[in-house]
Scaffold this motif. Structure first.
Motif, PDB file in Angstrom:
ATOM      1  N   LEU A 184       0.820  -0.812   0.118  1.00  0.00           N
ATOM      2  CA  LEU A 184       0.009  -0.238   0.089  1.00  0.00           C
ATOM      3  C   LEU A 184       1.024   1.017   0.431  1.00  0.00           C
ATOM      4  O   LEU A 184       0.090   2.030  -0.807  1.00  0.00           O
ATOM      5  CB  LEU A 184      -1.073  -0.170   1.032  1.00  0.00           C
ATOM      6  CG  LEU A 184      -2.127  -1.146   1.015  1.00  0.00           C
ATOM      7  CD1 LEU A 184      -2.840  -1.142   2.686  1.00  0.00           C
ATOM      8  CD2 LEU A 184      -2.776  -1.421   0.028  1.00  0.00           C
ATOM      9  N   ARG A 185       1.744   1.008   0.741  1.00  0.00           N
ATOM     10  CA  ARG A 185       2.836   2.368   1.152  1.00  0.00           C
ATOM     11  C   ARG A 185       3.093   2.800  -0.650  1.00  0.00           C
ATOM     12  O   ARG A 185       3.971   3.850  -0.348  1.00  0.00           O
ATOM     13  CB  ARG A 185       3.619   2.452   1.960  1.00  0.00           C
ATOM     14  CG  ARG A 185       2.865   2.408   3.619  1.00  0.00           C
ATOM     15  CD  ARG A 185       3.765   2.369   4.507  1.00  0.00           C
ATOM     16  NE  ARG A 185       3.827   2.257   5.588  1.00  0.00           N
ATOM     17  CZ  ARG A 185       3.979   1.972   6.033  1.00  0.00           C
ATOM     18  NH1 ARG A 185       5.103   0.833   7.124  1.00  0.00           N
ATOM     19  NH2 ARG A 185       3.305   2.246   7.573  1.00  0.00           N
ATOM     20  N   THR A 186       4.206   1.539  -1.381  1.00  0.00           N
ATOM     21  CA  THR A 186       4.596   1.625  -2.475  1.00  0.00           C
ATOM     22  C   THR A 186       3.403   2.553  -3.461  1.00  0.00           C
ATOM     23  O   THR A 186       4.007   3.226  -4.394  1.00  0.00           O
ATOM     24  CB  THR A 186       5.003   0.297  -3.058  1.00  0.00           C
ATOM     25  OG1 THR A 186       6.314  -0.062  -2.001  1.00  0.00           O
ATOM     26  CG2 THR A 186       6.004   0.522  -4.193  1.00  0.00           C
ATOM     27  N   ALA A 187       1.927   1.847  -3.485  1.00  0.00           N
ATOM     28  CA  ALA A 187       1.511   1.886  -4.818  1.00  0.00           C
ATOM     29  C   ALA A 187       0.643   3.446  -4.642  1.00  0.00           C
ATOM     30  O   ALA A 187      -0.007   4.200  -4.847  1.00  0.00           O
ATOM     31  CB  ALA A 187       0.463   0.864  -4.679  1.00  0.00           C
ATOM     32  N   ILE A 188       0.379   3.778  -3.020  1.00  0.00           N
ATOM     33  CA  ILE A 188      -0.660   4.894  -2.745  1.00  0.00           C
ATOM     34  C   ILE A 188       0.355   5.848  -1.865  1.00  0.00           C
ATOM     35  O   ILE A 188       0.589   5.773  -0.717  1.00  0.00           O
ATOM     36  CB  ILE A 188      -2.035   4.076  -1.737  1.00  0.00           C
ATOM     37  CG1 ILE A 188      -2.841   3.346  -2.134  1.00  0.00           C
ATOM     38  CG2 ILE A 188      -2.715   5.627  -1.355  1.00  0.00           C
ATOM     39  CD1 ILE A 188      -3.258   2.815  -2.221  1.00  0.00           C
ATOM     40  N   THR A 189       0.477   7.103  -2.474  1.00  0.00           N
ATOM     41  CA  THR A 189       1.237   7.561  -1.530  1.00  0.00           C
ATOM     42  C   THR A 189       0.028   9.154  -1.558  1.00  0.00           C
ATOM     43  O   THR A 189      -0.312   9.685  -2.365  1.00  0.00           O
ATOM     44  CB  THR A 189       2.613   8.155  -2.428  1.00  0.00           C
ATOM     45  OG1 THR A 189       1.915   8.691  -4.203  1.00  0.00           O
ATOM     46  CG2 THR A 189       2.904   7.117  -2.449  1.00  0.00           C
ATOM     47  N   PRO A 190       1.116  10.069  -0.183  1.00  0.00           N
ATOM     48  CA  PRO A 190      -0.465  11.943  -0.416  1.00  0.00           C
ATOM     49  C   PRO A 190       0.132  12.252  -1.399  1.00  0.00           C
ATOM     50  O   PRO A 190       0.634  12.313  -2.920  1.00  0.00           O
ATOM     51  CB  PRO A 190       0.967  11.998   0.868  1.00  0.00           C
ATOM     52  CG  PRO A 190       1.541  10.960   1.608  1.00  0.00           C
ATOM     53  CD  PRO A 190       1.829   9.851   0.247  1.00  0.00           C
ATOM     54  N   SER A 191      -1.162  12.658  -1.578  1.00  0.00           N
ATOM     55  CA  SER A 191      -1.282  13.205  -2.784  1.00  0.00           C
ATOM     56  C   SER A 191      -0.181  15.315  -2.557  1.00  0.00           C
ATOM     57  O   SER A 191      -0.406  15.278  -1.874  1.00  0.00           O
ATOM     58  CB  SER A 191      -2.709  14.389  -3.289  1.00  0.00           C
ATOM     59  OG  SER A 191      -3.583  13.117  -3.585  1.00  0.00           O
TER      60      SER A 191
END
Length: 227
Positions: A184-191
């Motif tokens: 999740l941390r690799t694929a989803i990051t803060p905008s």
């Protein structure tokens, strides 16, 4: 294929609303989808790989469920277009009504749960959702011999270890697994937030044009996905 001839394949059913809102909450502290930027290929590929590590069956396909407003139903948003082009992915869209509420997504998931089991298309279903409304459909799929496992966003503060999942659904499934938080941390990051410009600092013309070009499609994408 006969109903009794059970396939050696699995399907992954992803409620995008649950996945993105729960991931945003866990990773950045808000459930707003627009608060995160997503690498769709990395996310989908990571989910496929993580599931494959927990089963001996082969992948049939990933079913990706989301909602779109009437305008997006006629022309896919950039997000939905990217997802629909990924290998092994079938995009299923519900709708967003005039009040901004998501409609039809749970029904599509429930129908696929039952139909995949009824047709003998799979022997396992990995479900990425926490919705209580899917409990009866899971129960029926199991009646046809399919194992159903939750594959949800991790939450160490939850007594069942996964985020925002109805207890009825957690009780009826055959197992509960957690999406690796590293994925999740690799694929989803803060905008990324736009840099604030001081009142007495004129913005370069090129930067203004670039910002306008960025904000417009982002606004359309958020509107299309109900984020």
């Amino acid at each position: 294929m006969s109903r009794l001839a059970r396939s050696d394949r699995h399907a992954i059913l992803v409620d995008a609303g649950y996945l993105l809102a729960s991931s945003a909450q866990v990773l950045v502290g808000t459930s707003l989808r627009r608060a995160v930027a997503v690498s769709w290929e990395r996310l989908v590929t990571g989910i496929k790989t993580s599931v494959a590590e927990n089963t001996d069956t082969r992948l049939l396909r990933v079913f990706w469920y989301d909602a779109a407003n009437a305008q997006a139903a006629r022309a896919l948003s950039e997000e939905h277009n990217l997802i629909s082009l990924l290998p092994d992915v079938k995009l299923r869209l519900g709708r967003v009504n005039n009040e901004g509420a998501q409609k039809g997504v749970d029904t599509r998931i429930a129908l696929d749960l039952v139909n995949l089991a009824l047709q003998g298309a799979v022997s396992e279903i990995f479900l990425v959702s926490g919705d209580d409304d899917l409990t009866e459909a899971v129960d029926m799929a199991q009646d046809y011999g399919v194992r159903v496992t939750l594959f949800n966003v991790p939450n160490d503060d939850s007594r069942i270890g996964i985020h925002a999942t109805a207890m009825n659904l957690a009780r009826v499934v055959d197992g509960r697994q957690r999406i690796p938080v590293e994925l999740l941390r690799t694929a989803i990051t803060p905008s990324p937030r736009p840099r604030e410009v001081a009142a007495d600092e004129p913005a370069p013309a090129a930067a203004v044009g670039d910002a306008a070009a960025t904000v417009a499609p982002l606004a359309r994408s958020c509107s299309a996905t109900g984020g």
